[in-house]
Design a protein around this motif. Structure first.
Motif, mmCIF file in Angstrom:
data_model
loop_
_atom_site.group_PDB
_atom_site.id
_atom_site.type_symbol
_atom_site.label_atom_id
_atom_site.label_comp_id
_atom_site.label_asym_id
_atom_site.label_seq_id
_atom_site.Cartn_x
_atom_site.Cartn_y
_atom_site.Cartn_z
ATOM 1 N N LEU A 14 11.808 -4.745 -2.558
ATOM 2 C CA LEU A 14 11.636 -4.627 -1.101
ATOM 3 C C LEU A 14 10.185 -4.788 -0.706
ATOM 4 O O LEU A 14 9.863 -5.527 0.227
ATOM 5 C CB LEU A 14 12.175 -3.276 -0.623
ATOM 6 C CG LEU A 14 11.947 -2.974 0.852
ATOM 7 C CD1 LEU A 14 12.619 -4.004 1.741
ATOM 8 C CD2 LEU A 14 12.418 -1.569 1.198
ATOM 9 N N THR A 15 9.300 -4.107 -1.398
ATOM 10 C CA THR A 15 7.893 -4.193 -1.004
ATOM 11 C C THR A 15 7.352 -5.605 -1.210
ATOM 12 O O THR A 15 6.542 -6.075 -0.412
ATOM 13 C CB THR A 15 7.043 -3.176 -1.774
ATOM 14 O OG1 THR A 15 7.307 -3.304 -3.170
ATOM 15 C CG2 THR A 15 7.346 -1.764 -1.327
ATOM 16 N N LEU A 18 8.575 -7.563 1.792
ATOM 17 C CA LEU A 18 7.851 -7.209 3.016
ATOM 18 C C LEU A 18 6.423 -7.730 2.976
ATOM 19 O O LEU A 18 5.909 -8.245 3.964
ATOM 20 C CB LEU A 18 7.847 -5.687 3.200
ATOM 21 C CG LEU A 18 9.220 -5.056 3.439
ATOM 22 C CD1 LEU A 18 9.078 -3.543 3.588
ATOM 23 C CD2 LEU A 18 9.880 -5.648 4.667
ATOM 24 N N ALA A 19 5.780 -7.606 1.818
ATOM 25 C CA ALA A 19 4.410 -8.102 1.703
ATOM 26 C C ALA A 19 4.380 -9.616 1.871
ATOM 27 O O ALA A 19 3.469 -10.161 2.497
ATOM 28 C CB ALA A 19 3.813 -7.694 0.361
ATOM 29 N N GLY A 22 4.960 -10.318 5.447
ATOM 30 C CA GLY A 22 3.956 -9.671 6.294
ATOM 31 C C GLY A 22 2.647 -10.434 6.357
ATOM 32 O O GLY A 22 1.584 -9.821 6.299
ATOM 33 N N THR B 15 3.600 -8.601 11.572
ATOM 34 C CA THR B 15 3.118 -8.881 10.219
ATOM 35 C C THR B 15 2.236 -7.756 9.699
ATOM 36 O O THR B 15 2.288 -7.434 8.509
ATOM 37 C CB THR B 15 2.365 -10.223 10.176
ATOM 38 O OG1 THR B 15 1.385 -10.254 11.202
ATOM 39 C CG2 THR B 15 3.325 -11.382 10.340
ATOM 40 N N LEU B 18 4.644 -5.065 8.546
ATOM 41 C CA LEU B 18 5.322 -5.426 7.300
ATOM 42 C C LEU B 18 4.355 -5.385 6.125
ATOM 43 O O LEU B 18 4.695 -4.891 5.043
ATOM 44 C CB LEU B 18 5.942 -6.825 7.428
ATOM 45 C CG LEU B 18 7.055 -6.966 8.471
ATOM 46 C CD1 LEU B 18 7.549 -8.397 8.515
ATOM 47 C CD2 LEU B 18 8.190 -6.000 8.168
ATOM 48 N N ALA B 19 3.139 -5.871 6.330
ATOM 49 C CA ALA B 19 2.164 -5.845 5.252
ATOM 50 C C ALA B 19 1.807 -4.411 4.894
ATOM 51 O O ALA B 19 1.645 -4.069 3.712
ATOM 52 C CB ALA B 19 0.911 -6.627 5.654
ATOM 53 N N ILE B 21 3.717 -1.714 5.223
ATOM 54 C CA ILE B 21 4.832 -1.074 4.535
ATOM 55 C C ILE B 21 5.155 -1.783 3.229
ATOM 56 O O ILE B 21 5.778 -1.208 2.340
ATOM 57 C CB ILE B 21 6.063 -1.032 5.472
ATOM 58 C CG1 ILE B 21 5.703 -0.280 6.757
ATOM 59 C CG2 ILE B 21 7.242 -0.352 4.811
ATOM 60 C CD1 ILE B 21 6.844 -0.113 7.710
ATOM 61 N N GLY B 22 4.697 -3.018 3.094
ATOM 62 C CA GLY B 22 5.025 -3.802 1.910
ATOM 63 C C GLY B 22 4.140 -3.490 0.724
ATOM 64 O O GLY B 22 3.724 -4.384 0.000
ATOM 65 N N GLU B 23 3.882 -2.233 0.529
ATOM 66 C CA GLU B 23 3.072 -1.774 -0.608
ATOM 67 C C GLU B 23 3.726 -0.484 -1.073
ATOM 68 O O GLU B 23 3.983 0.406 -0.258
ATOM 69 C CB GLU B 23 1.635 -1.556 -0.145
ATOM 70 C CG GLU B 23 0.590 -1.625 -1.240
ATOM 71 C CD GLU B 23 0.483 -0.318 -1.975
ATOM 72 O OE1 GLU B 23 0.005 -0.340 -3.122
ATOM 73 O OE2 GLU B 23 0.890 0.713 -1.428
ATOM 74 N N PRO B 24 4.041 -0.360 -2.356
ATOM 75 C CA PRO B 24 4.883 0.745 -2.818
ATOM 76 C C PRO B 24 4.377 2.131 -2.420
ATOM 77 O O PRO B 24 5.166 2.956 -1.956
ATOM 78 C CB PRO B 24 4.868 0.568 -4.343
ATOM 79 C CG PRO B 24 4.637 -0.890 -4.554
ATOM 80 C CD PRO B 24 3.732 -1.328 -3.446
ATOM 81 N N LEU B 27 4.852 2.559 1.338
ATOM 82 C CA LEU B 27 6.262 2.732 1.683
ATOM 83 C C LEU B 27 6.707 4.154 1.349
ATOM 84 O O LEU B 27 7.443 4.785 2.118
ATOM 85 C CB LEU B 27 7.119 1.715 0.929
ATOM 86 C CG LEU B 27 8.621 1.825 1.137
ATOM 87 C CD1 LEU B 27 8.987 1.671 2.611
ATOM 88 C CD2 LEU B 27 9.372 0.788 0.310
ATOM 89 N N ILE B 98 14.521 -0.754 7.671
ATOM 90 C CA ILE B 98 13.746 -0.817 6.428
ATOM 91 C C ILE B 98 13.938 0.473 5.632
ATOM 92 O O ILE B 98 14.134 0.439 4.409
ATOM 93 C CB ILE B 98 12.256 -1.059 6.742
ATOM 94 C CG1 ILE B 98 12.067 -2.482 7.283
ATOM 95 C CG2 ILE B 98 11.398 -0.839 5.505
ATOM 96 C CD1 ILE B 98 10.652 -2.797 7.734
ATOM 97 N N VAL B 101 17.400 0.442 3.849
ATOM 98 C CA VAL B 101 17.547 -0.384 2.640
ATOM 99 C C VAL B 101 16.594 0.064 1.536
ATOM 100 O O VAL B 101 16.705 -0.386 0.403
ATOM 101 C CB VAL B 101 17.327 -1.882 2.938
ATOM 102 C CG1 VAL B 101 18.344 -2.372 3.943
ATOM 103 C CG2 VAL B 101 15.920 -2.150 3.411
ATOM 104 N N ALA B 102 15.672 0.969 1.869
ATOM 105 C CA ALA B 102 14.707 1.441 0.865
ATOM 106 C C ALA B 102 15.245 2.630 0.081
ATOM 107 O O ALA B 102 14.475 3.437 -0.404
ATOM 108 C CB ALA B 102 13.385 1.815 1.537
#
Lengths: 103, 103
Positions: A14-15, A18-19, A22, B15, B18-19, B21-24, B27, B98, B101-102
């Motif tokens: 998922l990340t 999203l990254a 993003g 973006t 998303l960027a 949150i797109g990092e573990p 998130l 998000i 689904v996470a």
DNA sequence: ATCCGTAATTCGGAATTAACGAACTAATGG
DNA sequence: CCATTAGTTCGTTAATTCCGAATTACGGAT
């Protein structure tokens, strides 16, 4: 010419997705692929012609390695498609939702 | 001590969200804030104690500047909350989707 | 007021990543 | 075989990430 890496559907993170999305250029690529009814090559999927080819190549690689797109070589070009079914099986509705709020 | 920057609701970028949150780690922070019923400080929101505090501080700054969280100073600590209503007004349902689904 | 403990930020550096142009590879058409 | 088209790889430069150490900011106790 090694085969292009694509993560297995169940290995899509998922990340990572999203990254990958993003980033404005990559989101634009995804939107264009979403509107296309068939796979399109990198040049047609590119939203802005002023970016260097190497930069675009990198963006496509990030999207592919994150599992967002599928890339297959056909002749001299790469045909790109969204991995809708794989993304949906792993994160139901997420892709559609993001594309919907992305105007 | 300058006031902490928060983007106006209408200035929140998809973006950037998303960027962020797109990092573990980030998130995980968002998930923890989502489960909390009231604002919690940075230490409590941190998912892993082995990360340097400066690294966590940076992650919180990224989330704040992207518009994902609100940070208010209270005494010696920062109280963090999700900017649910702002995110929902701009990207309806995205945050919930998000988080769903996470896992 | 001064000192102490807690909470978090800032600073300086090493390591990683991003963007670019130039050179390169691969496939196709003349 | 040579030119063209479509992308990738490489090397450099700029930006970002992560960390530990030092620092600030606050609140409470002395």
């Amino acid at each position: 010419m090694a085969e292009l890496f694509h993560p297995a559907p169940e290995a899509i993170s998922l990340t990572a997705v999203l990254a990958a999305i993003g980033e404005p250029t990559r989101l634009a690529i995804v939107k264009r692929l979403d509107q296309a009814d068939c796979g399109i090559n990198c040049g047609q999927a590119a939203p802005c012609p002023d970016l260097a080819k190497s930069t675009m190549s990198n963006h496509f690689r990030v999207l592919r390695e994150a599992g967002v797109i599928r890339m297959v070589k056909r002749g001299v070009e790469n045909i790109n498609t969204l991995r809708r079914e794989d993304l949906d099986s792993r994160f139901p509705g997420l892709l559609d939702h993001i594309l919907r709020v992305a105007d």
